[in-house]
Design a protein around this motif. Structure first.
Motif, PDB file in Angstrom:
ATOM      1  N   THR A  88       0.833  -1.208   0.000  1.00  0.00           N
ATOM      2  CA  THR A  88       0.000   0.000   0.000  1.00  0.00           C
ATOM      3  C   THR A  88       0.865   1.256   0.000  1.00  0.00           C
ATOM      4  O   THR A  88       0.657   2.180  -0.795  1.00  0.00           O
ATOM      5  CB  THR A  88      -0.932   0.007   1.225  1.00  0.00           C
ATOM      6  OG1 THR A  88      -1.727  -1.181   1.231  1.00  0.00           O
ATOM      7  CG2 THR A  88      -1.838   1.219   1.213  1.00  0.00           C
ATOM      8  N   VAL A  89       1.860   1.288   0.899  1.00  0.00           N
ATOM      9  CA  VAL A  89       2.744   2.449   0.998  1.00  0.00           C
ATOM     10  C   VAL A  89       3.526   2.649  -0.302  1.00  0.00           C
ATOM     11  O   VAL A  89       3.671   3.781  -0.796  1.00  0.00           O
ATOM     12  CB  VAL A  89       3.701   2.281   2.194  1.00  0.00           C
ATOM     13  CG1 VAL A  89       4.771   3.382   2.190  1.00  0.00           C
ATOM     14  CG2 VAL A  89       2.924   2.309   3.503  1.00  0.00           C
ATOM     15  N   ARG A 133      -8.496  -0.385   8.484  1.00  0.00           N
ATOM     16  CA  ARG A 133      -8.568   1.072   8.375  1.00  0.00           C
ATOM     17  C   ARG A 133      -7.258   1.670   7.858  1.00  0.00           C
ATOM     18  O   ARG A 133      -7.266   2.684   7.136  1.00  0.00           O
ATOM     19  CB  ARG A 133      -8.919   1.677   9.740  1.00  0.00           C
ATOM     20  CG  ARG A 133     -10.296   1.286  10.268  1.00  0.00           C
ATOM     21  CD  ARG A 133     -11.370   1.560   9.249  1.00  0.00           C
ATOM     22  NE  ARG A 133     -12.702   1.273   9.765  1.00  0.00           N
ATOM     23  CZ  ARG A 133     -13.732   0.880   9.029  1.00  0.00           C
ATOM     24  NH1 ARG A 133     -13.567   0.718   7.726  1.00  0.00           N
ATOM     25  NH2 ARG A 133     -14.910   0.641   9.572  1.00  0.00           N
ATOM     26  N   THR A 134      -6.126   1.049   8.208  1.00  0.00           N
ATOM     27  CA  THR A 134      -4.841   1.558   7.735  1.00  0.00           C
ATOM     28  C   THR A 134      -4.737   1.457   6.215  1.00  0.00           C
ATOM     29  O   THR A 134      -4.327   2.396   5.527  1.00  0.00           O
ATOM     30  CB  THR A 134      -3.688   0.786   8.393  1.00  0.00           C
ATOM     31  OG1 THR A 134      -3.745   0.962   9.814  1.00  0.00           O
ATOM     32  CG2 THR A 134      -2.346   1.281   7.879  1.00  0.00           C
ATOM     33  N   VAL A 135      -5.132   0.291   5.685  1.00  0.00           N
ATOM     34  CA  VAL A 135      -5.080   0.090   4.238  1.00  0.00           C
ATOM     35  C   VAL A 135      -6.071   1.008   3.529  1.00  0.00           C
ATOM     36  O   VAL A 135      -5.756   1.606   2.487  1.00  0.00           O
ATOM     37  CB  VAL A 135      -5.349  -1.386   3.895  1.00  0.00           C
ATOM     38  CG1 VAL A 135      -5.460  -1.581   2.392  1.00  0.00           C
ATOM     39  CG2 VAL A 135      -4.250  -2.269   4.464  1.00  0.00           C
ATOM     40  N   GLU A 136      -7.266   1.161   4.087  1.00  0.00           N
ATOM     41  CA  GLU A 136      -8.261   2.038   3.467  1.00  0.00           C
ATOM     42  C   GLU A 136      -7.813   3.496   3.501  1.00  0.00           C
ATOM     43  O   GLU A 136      -8.106   4.272   2.587  1.00  0.00           O
ATOM     44  CB  GLU A 136      -9.607   1.867   4.169  1.00  0.00           C
ATOM     45  CG  GLU A 136     -10.251   0.511   3.881  1.00  0.00           C
ATOM     46  CD  GLU A 136     -11.501   0.269   4.707  1.00  0.00           C
ATOM     47  OE1 GLU A 136     -11.732   1.039   5.667  1.00  0.00           O
ATOM     48  OE2 GLU A 136     -12.238  -0.676   4.387  1.00  0.00           O
ATOM     49  N   ALA A 142      -3.544   8.582  -1.322  1.00  0.00           N
ATOM     50  CA  ALA A 142      -3.237   8.595  -2.758  1.00  0.00           C
ATOM     51  C   ALA A 142      -4.058   9.657  -3.485  1.00  0.00           C
ATOM     52  O   ALA A 142      -3.542  10.382  -4.341  1.00  0.00           O
ATOM     53  CB  ALA A 142      -3.503   7.214  -3.353  1.00  0.00           C
ATOM     54  N   LEU A 143      -5.336   9.757  -3.157  1.00  0.00           N
ATOM     55  CA  LEU A 143      -6.196  10.750  -3.811  1.00  0.00           C
ATOM     56  C   LEU A 143      -5.740  12.173  -3.519  1.00  0.00           C
ATOM     57  O   LEU A 143      -5.942  13.084  -4.334  1.00  0.00           O
ATOM     58  CB  LEU A 143      -7.640  10.557  -3.354  1.00  0.00           C
ATOM     59  CG  LEU A 143      -8.355   9.318  -3.910  1.00  0.00           C
ATOM     60  CD1 LEU A 143      -9.710   9.137  -3.237  1.00  0.00           C
ATOM     61  CD2 LEU A 143      -8.527   9.446  -5.431  1.00  0.00           C
ATOM     62  N   ALA A 144      -5.100  12.365  -2.376  1.00  0.00           N
ATOM     63  CA  ALA A 144      -4.614  13.711  -2.034  1.00  0.00           C
ATOM     64  C   ALA A 144      -3.544  14.199  -3.006  1.00  0.00           C
ATOM     65  O   ALA A 144      -3.292  15.404  -3.104  1.00  0.00           O
ATOM     66  CB  ALA A 144      -4.070  13.712  -0.598  1.00  0.00           C
ATOM     67  N   SER A 145      -2.929  13.253  -3.740  1.00  0.00           N
ATOM     68  CA  SER A 145      -1.876  13.649  -4.684  1.00  0.00           C
ATOM     69  C   SER A 145      -2.432  14.363  -5.913  1.00  0.00           C
ATOM     70  O   SER A 145      -1.658  14.856  -6.743  1.00  0.00           O
ATOM     71  CB  SER A 145      -1.077  12.419  -5.129  1.00  0.00           C
ATOM     72  OG  SER A 145      -1.872  11.556  -5.929  1.00  0.00           O
ATOM     73  N   THR A 146      -3.741  14.448  -6.049  1.00  0.00           N
ATOM     74  CA  THR A 146      -4.317  15.142  -7.226  1.00  0.00           C
ATOM     75  C   THR A 146      -3.946  16.621  -7.261  1.00  0.00           C
ATOM     76  O   THR A 146      -4.004  17.242  -8.332  1.00  0.00           O
ATOM     77  CB  THR A 146      -5.854  15.017  -7.225  1.00  0.00           C
ATOM     78  OG1 THR A 146      -6.371  15.492  -5.975  1.00  0.00           O
ATOM     79  CG2 THR A 146      -6.275  13.561  -7.417  1.00  0.00           C
TER      80      THR A 146
END
Length: 360
Positions: A88-89, A133-136, A142-146
């Motif tokens: 994930t990371v 919850r950590t994986v979610e 990731a979406l914050a990188s937009t």
């Protein structure tokens, strides 16, 4: 049970076993069960003794025994959960360091495909709440990188984009196909769901979602666990009572005649499987058209006997952890002529697959 097979059959089984393993040496207890050792090999066995000291039940494995690989533990930090978080990371870092827009889109598609597999095949509610919850939370990161997109060049990462889209498309196809899979072997009529409350399918669907698929008579089976108030299957602790499913009443899904029932197999310790009869305590029902099997019931809870006539909704027992099981759950499947059938329950629409919650 020894009274069911008779002493002659029991003696024949013992003689056949000695032929395989040679002269009897020792019988020892182990985490895998009783180990019967001879001069030419070892086999696993399961036995029960009546209060008077007589052997009341015996089961001997047909294959030679070799120590189970599942007991070879990796160091605590090196677990599948660790790998899941690391993947994930890594995916998140890849998105955040993409050099251009095409590469970013390709990396996001790859990450989306990863989440399709994790959420679609991994039965999330079966996992510890913190890990889930950590994986979610990784998806949010990731979406914050937009915010980087306006400053990125268009780039020429077409192959990277195509690869990501191919992975996403393949992941979606695999999950949808497994969830919609049918064996095209219908029941003669729908069953009544045997449990009350909120239940979660941890095994069910096509081959990728259901480990029972490799066994012909169990190919349409479901494994069901209960969900607690926090949306997961366990509370704190590893004892049987920590599992929300343990002790829940199990009702008959149909009218029928009991063709087999067991009530004295002892519960397994969660997380371990000693050699036992695979179904543990169970009730098998003959409807006249198919055989319905309910398994892994709590010892002492089974209310019926072989030969009884049963009506739909009648109490059969309670969810336990007996037989081939690592945690308390109900196993149910239907078979006809040795082949598993597609399960269907009255009032429960759509397909039944790993990861689906059922509310009754």
């Amino acid at each position: 049970m020894t009274e069911e097979v008779g002493s002659d059959t029991l003696q024949r089984i013992v003689r056949a076993t000695l032929t395989r393993i040679g002269e009897l040496d020792t019988v020892t207890d182990s985490p895998d069960g009783l180990i019967v050792s001879g001069s030419q090999g070892r086999v696993r066995a399961w036995a029960q003794v009546a209060p008077g000291g007589e052997l009341s039940a015996l089961r001997i494995e047909g294959a030679h025994y070799t120590p189970s690989r599942r007991r070879l533990r990796l160091p605590a930090p090196v677990t599948w959960a660790t790998y899941l978080i690391l993947v994930t990371v890594w995916n998140i870092l890849t998105v955040w360091t993409a050099a251009d827009r095409a590469a970013w889109l390709g990396d996001m598609a790859t990450l989306a495909g990863f989440y399709v597999i994790v959420e679609g095949c991994g039965a999330p509610a079966q996992q510890p709440r913190l890990l889930r919850r950590t994986v979610e939370a990784g998806a949010v990161a990731a979406l914050a990188s937009t915010w980087r997109l306006p400053d990125l060049p268009n780039g020429n990462g077409v192959l990277r984009l195509a690869g990501g889209l191919a992975l996403l498309t393949g992941s979606l196809w695999l999950v949808v196909a497994a969830r919609r899979h049918r064996w095209r072997a219908p029941l003669s009529r729908p069953l009544q769901f045997p449990l009350v409350g909120t239940w979660y399918v941890v095994q069910g669907g096509g081959r990728m979602l259901n480990h029972h698929a490799q066994v012909p008579e169990q190919r349409g089976a479901l494994d069901l666990v209960a969900l607690g108030t926090l949306g997961t299957r366990t509370r704190r602790g590893r004892d049987l009572g920590a599992y929300a499913a343990y002790g829940h009443p199990v009702h008959s899904p149909c009218d029928g005649r009991v063709i087999s029932a067991a009530n004295t197999v002892q519960d397994q310790k969660p997380g371990e499987i000693r050699y036992q009869p695979p179904y543990g305590n169970h009730v098998f029902l003959d409807t006249g058209r198919e055989i319905i099997k309910l398994a892994h019931l709590r010892p002492g809870s089974v209310t019926v006997r072989t030969g009884d006539t049963i009506h739909a909704g009648q109490l059969l027992g309670e969810v336990g952890n007996t037989g081939n099981t690592t945690e308390p759950h109900l196993h149910i499947h239907a078979e006809r002529d040795g082949l598993g059938l597609d399960l269907e329950f009255t009032g429960i629409p759509e397909r039944l697959y790993r990861g689906r919650a059922i509310h009754t």
